[in-house]
Design a protein around this motif. Sequence first.
Motif, PDB file in Angstrom:
ATOM      1  N   GLY A   1       0.846  -1.191   0.000  1.00 12.13           N
ATOM      2  CA  GLY A   1       0.000   0.000   0.000  1.00 12.13           C
ATOM      3  C   GLY A   1       0.879   1.238   0.000  1.00 12.13           C
TER       4      GLY A   1
ATOM      5  N   ASP B   1       1.850  -2.094  -4.632  1.00  7.66           N
ATOM      6  CA  ASP B   1       0.547  -1.424  -4.586  1.00  7.66           C
ATOM      7  C   ASP B   1      -0.289  -1.947  -5.756  1.00  7.66           C
ATOM      8  OD1 ASP B   1      -0.454   1.546  -3.209  1.00  7.66           O
ATOM      9  OD2 ASP B   1      -1.563   0.759  -4.937  1.00  7.66           O
TER      10      ASP B   1
ATOM     11  N   ALA C   1      -0.117  -0.611   4.783  1.00  4.92           N
ATOM     12  CA  ALA C   1      -0.590   0.791   4.754  1.00  4.92           C
ATOM     13  C   ALA C   1      -1.663   0.958   3.690  1.00  4.92           C
ATOM     14  CB  ALA C   1       0.582   1.732   4.522  1.00  4.92           C
TER      15      ALA C   1
ATOM     16  N   ASN D   1      -8.364   0.466   5.545  1.00  8.06           N
ATOM     17  CA  ASN D   1      -8.453  -0.262   6.810  1.00  8.06           C
ATOM     18  C   ASN D   1      -9.006  -1.678   6.693  1.00  8.06           C
ATOM     19  OD1 ASN D   1      -7.523   2.109   7.885  1.00  8.06           O
ATOM     20  ND2 ASN D   1      -9.560   2.864   8.450  1.00  8.06           N
TER      21      ASN D   1
ATOM     22  N   ARG E   1      -8.467  -3.833   4.543  1.00  6.19           N
ATOM     23  CA  ARG E   1      -7.475  -4.749   3.962  1.00  6.19           C
ATOM     24  C   ARG E   1      -6.390  -5.151   4.970  1.00  6.19           C
ATOM     25  NH1 ARG E   1      -8.961  -7.627   0.601  1.00  6.19           N
ATOM     26  NH2 ARG E   1     -10.759  -7.258   1.884  1.00  6.19           N
ATOM     27  N   HIS E   2      -6.360  -4.519   6.143  1.00 10.50           N
ATOM     28  CA  HIS E   2      -5.255  -4.782   7.072  1.00 10.50           C
ATOM     29  C   HIS E   2      -5.194  -6.252   7.466  1.00 10.50           C
ATOM     30  CE1 HIS E   2      -5.063  -0.297   8.582  1.00 10.50           C
ATOM     31  NE2 HIS E   2      -4.861  -0.425   7.291  1.00 10.50           N
TER      32      HIS E   2
ATOM     33  N   HIS F   1       0.866   1.035  14.266  1.00 10.99           N
ATOM     34  CA  HIS F   1       1.517   2.345  14.207  1.00 10.99           C
ATOM     35  C   HIS F   1       0.649   3.405  14.891  1.00 10.99           C
ATOM     36  CE1 HIS F   1       3.305   5.856  11.789  1.00 10.99           C
ATOM     37  NE2 HIS F   1       4.220   5.450  12.629  1.00 10.99           N
TER      38      HIS F   1
ATOM     39  N   ASN G   1       1.254   6.260  16.096  1.00 15.37           N
ATOM     40  CA  ASN G   1       2.340   7.236  16.103  1.00 15.37           C
ATOM     41  C   ASN G   1       2.044   8.504  16.882  1.00 15.37           C
ATOM     42  OD1 ASN G   1       0.444   7.413  13.950  1.00 15.37           O
ATOM     43  ND2 ASN G   1       1.654   9.011  12.992  1.00 15.37           N
TER      44      ASN G   1
ATOM     45  N   ASP H   1     -10.912   8.846  -1.029  1.00 16.79           N
ATOM     46  CA  ASP H   1     -12.005   8.047  -1.587  1.00 16.79           C
ATOM     47  C   ASP H   1     -12.568   7.040  -0.584  1.00 16.79           C
ATOM     48  OD1 ASP H   1      -9.649   6.585  -1.611  1.00 16.79           O
ATOM     49  OD2 ASP H   1      -9.520   6.458  -3.791  1.00 16.79           O
TER      50      ASP H   1
END
Length: 349
Positions: A10, A36, A71, A74, A76-77, A121, A123, A161
């Motif tokens: 990603g 990607d 990355a 969401n 697809r995580h 992450h 962060n 999107d």
Amino acid sequence: MKELTMAIVGYGGMGSYHAHALIPDAAHIHLKGAFDIDPARQQAIADDGFVSYPSYGALLADPEIDLVLVATPNDRHKPLAIQALNAGKHVISEKPAMMSPAELEEVLAVAKDAHREFFTHQNRRWDPDFRVITEIVESHSIGDVFRIESRVHGADGIPGDWRHYAKYGGGMIRDWGVHLLDQLLFLLDGPISRVTAETSTILGNDCDDGFTVRLDFASGIRCVVEVGTTNFISLPRWYVKGTKGTAEIIDWDLAGEQVIATGVDTTAPAPIRAGVGLTKTMAPPTENAVRHAALPAGTPLAESFYDNVHDVITAGAARIVKNEEVLRLLRLIDAIFQATETGQSVGFE
Ligand code: NAD
């Protein structure tokens, strides 16, 4: 010191930000390549000087890769993290770690079986404004903190999107909400007894374009967390009340101050005119009753996110972002969705 080689799946806004801004600062991790599904982003990977793998399978088949960053949108995580773990890679997932606590439990079980590490992450535990608030709470510079209001306000609606659609994990609770809630869970001790929440869908998406959440900690501390994407005037990033003062951080540049009671002058302020009336209650404190103090520098964390990931993998160091903390965060997000659906405040812990 063992070096780790990394790849990204990603390579959009955040994937390429890791490549350019975050991984180069890691002492012992270097980025080899990425994949990607978008051909334009595949070209960007090559243009940026990295290996552009022809498929995710090819990336995972590269024996030099120790660590994979997920990355993507969401939703697809989970499948991408599971594939990487089963291929023997350690995994960092962008936030939100997963779409639900059940998904994270499933991924952690796979990581355990594969003897690989899984990280999220989170962060914004390192954000300078949050480090300042941490020092204010821990140092009791404004007394015992009993209310924290944490807000981010924008005026441009939901960006991009996939963030407009619930099925991809869109909406602001799963976007900025994940950061702001994680900060408070990380900062404050003890259970959260009640969760109250409302969302806005002013822009007509099928997921929230903003929300207000109230967390009542069993300790008595009350927090308000608010994200808005239709705010043409922003409220301060942080507004914190303690038993002896108030602190405010206005913006990312750390404009703000602490106003602290001196205890020297307890003279009641003279009444002021307010509108067409008179008030003693809302009159500002007398000059000697308070002092204005600069914001503190902020409590630093032991090491950067990536250095911590490296040290956990290679030397079994203590994690700064613990998986059980992320699991609790996802459970809280479920409770927030429940509170917004029922219109009721819900018990949490
Ligand atoms: P984005 O839309 O800019 O990028 C996502 C990329 O993933 C796109 O290039 C898309 O083509 C690619 N992609 C989608 N499905 C894929 C698949 N199956 N295999 C390979 N590539 C795939 O989105 P973004 O803003 O970069 O967000 C990505 C992730 O990063 C999200 O989880 C988001 O929540 C997170 N994020 C985190 C922060 C942070 O501060 N931690 C900031 C922004 C975004």
